[in-house]
Design a protein around this motif. Structure first.
Motif, PDB file in Angstrom:
ATOM      1  N   UNK A 105      43.884  29.277  42.927  1.00  0.00           N
ATOM      2  CA  UNK A 105      44.038  30.722  43.085  1.00  0.00           C
ATOM      3  C   UNK A 105      44.355  31.376  41.742  1.00  0.00           C
ATOM      4  N   UNK A 106      45.180  30.708  40.935  1.00  0.00           N
ATOM      5  CA  UNK A 106      45.510  31.236  39.612  1.00  0.00           C
ATOM      6  C   UNK A 106      44.268  31.341  38.739  1.00  0.00           C
ATOM      7  N   UNK A 107      43.431  30.298  38.768  1.00  0.00           N
ATOM      8  CA  UNK A 107      42.191  30.316  37.986  1.00  0.00           C
ATOM      9  C   UNK A 107      41.246  31.412  38.470  1.00  0.00           C
ATOM     10  N   UNK A 108      41.133  31.557  39.787  1.00  0.00           N
ATOM     11  CA  UNK A 108      40.221  32.557  40.346  1.00  0.00           C
ATOM     12  C   UNK A 108      40.657  33.970  39.990  1.00  0.00           C
ATOM     13  N   UNK A 109      41.939  34.264  40.138  1.00  0.00           N
ATOM     14  CA  UNK A 109      42.439  35.601  39.803  1.00  0.00           C
ATOM     15  C   UNK A 109      42.234  35.891  38.319  1.00  0.00           C
ATOM     16  N   UNK A 110      42.515  34.914  37.464  1.00  0.00           N
ATOM     17  CA  UNK A 110      42.329  35.110  36.028  1.00  0.00           C
ATOM     18  C   UNK A 110      40.867  35.366  35.696  1.00  0.00           C
ATOM     19  N   UNK A 111      39.964  34.603  36.317  1.00  0.00           N
ATOM     20  CA  UNK A 111      38.535  34.779  36.056  1.00  0.00           C
ATOM     21  C   UNK A 111      38.042  36.129  36.570  1.00  0.00           C
ATOM     22  N   UNK A 112      38.518  36.536  37.741  1.00  0.00           N
ATOM     23  CA  UNK A 112      38.121  37.833  38.290  1.00  0.00           C
ATOM     24  C   UNK A 112      38.610  38.974  37.406  1.00  0.00           C
ATOM     25  N   UNK A 113      39.848  38.888  36.961  1.00  0.00           N
ATOM     26  CA  UNK A 113      40.389  39.942  36.098  1.00  0.00           C
ATOM     27  C   UNK A 113      39.643  39.991  34.763  1.00  0.00           C
ATOM     28  N   UNK A 114      39.277  38.816  34.246  1.00  0.00           N
ATOM     29  CA  UNK A 114      38.496  38.788  33.014  1.00  0.00           C
ATOM     30  C   UNK A 114      37.133  39.450  33.229  1.00  0.00           C
ATOM     31  N   UNK A 115      36.544  39.211  34.404  1.00  0.00           N
ATOM     32  CA  UNK A 115      35.250  39.827  34.716  1.00  0.00           C
ATOM     33  C   UNK A 115      35.378  41.342  34.826  1.00  0.00           C
ATOM     34  N   UNK A 174      32.909  54.165  50.197  1.00  0.00           N
ATOM     35  CA  UNK A 174      31.831  54.154  49.193  1.00  0.00           C
ATOM     36  C   UNK A 174      32.337  54.603  47.823  1.00  0.00           C
ATOM     37  N   UNK A 175      31.948  53.860  46.795  1.00  0.00           N
ATOM     38  CA  UNK A 175      32.337  54.208  45.436  1.00  0.00           C
ATOM     39  C   UNK A 175      33.654  53.620  44.986  1.00  0.00           C
ATOM     40  N   UNK A 176      34.401  53.012  45.913  1.00  0.00           N
ATOM     41  CA  UNK A 176      35.673  52.390  45.533  1.00  0.00           C
ATOM     42  C   UNK A 176      35.388  51.116  44.740  1.00  0.00           C
ATOM     43  N   UNK A 177      36.061  50.944  43.608  1.00  0.00           N
ATOM     44  CA  UNK A 177      35.861  49.775  42.759  1.00  0.00           C
ATOM     45  C   UNK A 177      37.170  49.051  42.541  1.00  0.00           C
ATOM     46  N   UNK A 178      37.141  47.748  42.737  1.00  0.00           N
ATOM     47  CA  UNK A 178      38.308  46.934  42.410  1.00  0.00           C
ATOM     48  C   UNK A 178      38.356  46.770  40.900  1.00  0.00           C
ATOM     49  N   UNK A 179      39.515  47.006  40.301  1.00  0.00           N
ATOM     50  CA  UNK A 179      39.638  46.920  38.843  1.00  0.00           C
ATOM     51  C   UNK A 179      40.627  45.848  38.392  1.00  0.00           C
ATOM     52  N   UNK A 180      41.444  45.353  39.327  1.00  0.00           N
ATOM     53  CA  UNK A 180      42.402  44.315  38.941  1.00  0.00           C
ATOM     54  C   UNK A 180      42.999  43.660  40.185  1.00  0.00           C
TER      55      UNK A 180
END
Length: 221
Positions: A153-163, A74-80
């Motif tokens: 996968x490259x597009x998804x990772x880039x979009x997730x990191x941007x988010x 609980x409380x763990x957040x993915x940041x990159x």
């Protein structure tokens, strides 16, 4: 790990903040949640989980890993997420299965059809950085890689990191006009603006808006 006929192992690294994943309680919880396919540690003071996850697609592997770590602690957040979208010439060579010299020739239009993506930044006078999704699409389109390149996968990772970056920096914007300016940068359509404002203000995406995106696609929203 054995793989099923329709699955393969996808490798990626999640970085997160929150409770220490190296303490026994959290470490055990992660393994009980199904994260026994990851190596957990810390790099430069930032916690990470390096996954080798079996799934039908990279998207499925990434989504399940994010779900598992956040459900376990609980409380763990993915940041990159890595592999990172900013790459050096050496990284392009490694990911494309080609030599660094060949990448240099492609980037200087001394080989290939031309139109190689331009670098987006410079670390110093000698070291340039490229945007990996653009390079991945170019390598696939012109058949210049020697190994399989997953542009999705490259597009998804880039979009997730941007988010994740947007989530972090938008919290420091108190002015409604600033938030609107960011929302407008995400698109001119009314649905995109509504979605962007909900995300920027922490409201989240409502079910009706999500259904519209699924029906019409983001570019038409």
């Amino acid at each position: 790990m054995s793989t099923n006929v329709n699955t393969q192992v996808h490798s990626f690294t999640l970085f997160f903040d929150g409770a220490s994943v190296l303490e026994d309680v959290q470490f055990d919880a992660l393994h009980e949640e199904g994260c026994d396919d990851a190596l957990f540690g810390a790099r430069d003071g930032v916690q990470y989980g390096a996954f080798d996850r079996e799934a039908g697609s990279f998207s499925e592997a990434l989504a399940s890993a994010i779900h598992d770590v956040t459900a376990a602690v609980p409380g763990l957040r993915v940041i990159r997420i890595e592999p990172d979208e900013l790459v050096t010439m050496a990284a392009i060579a490694e990911r494309g299965g080609i030599s660094r010299e060949y990448v240099r020739l492609l980037s200087n239009t001394e080989r290939g059809p031309g139109g190689f993506p331009a670098p987006v930044a410079r670390v110093d006078k000698k070291t340039r950085l490229w945007y990996w999704p653009d390079v991945a699409h170019w390598l696939i389109e012109h058949r210049k890689s020697k190994v399989a390149v997953d542009a999705h996968a490259a597009d998804l990772v880039a979009a997730m990191n941007a988010a994740y970056e947007l989530r972090e920096h938008a919290t420091h914007l108190d002015s409604p006009s600033d938030l609107l300016l960011v929302a407008q940068a995400l698109g001119d359509g009314p649905l995109r603006k509504r979605l962007a404002m909900r995300l920027l203000t922490g409201e989240g995406i409502d079910a009706d808006a999500l259904a519209e995106v699924r029906r019409d696609g983001w570019t038409r929203a």
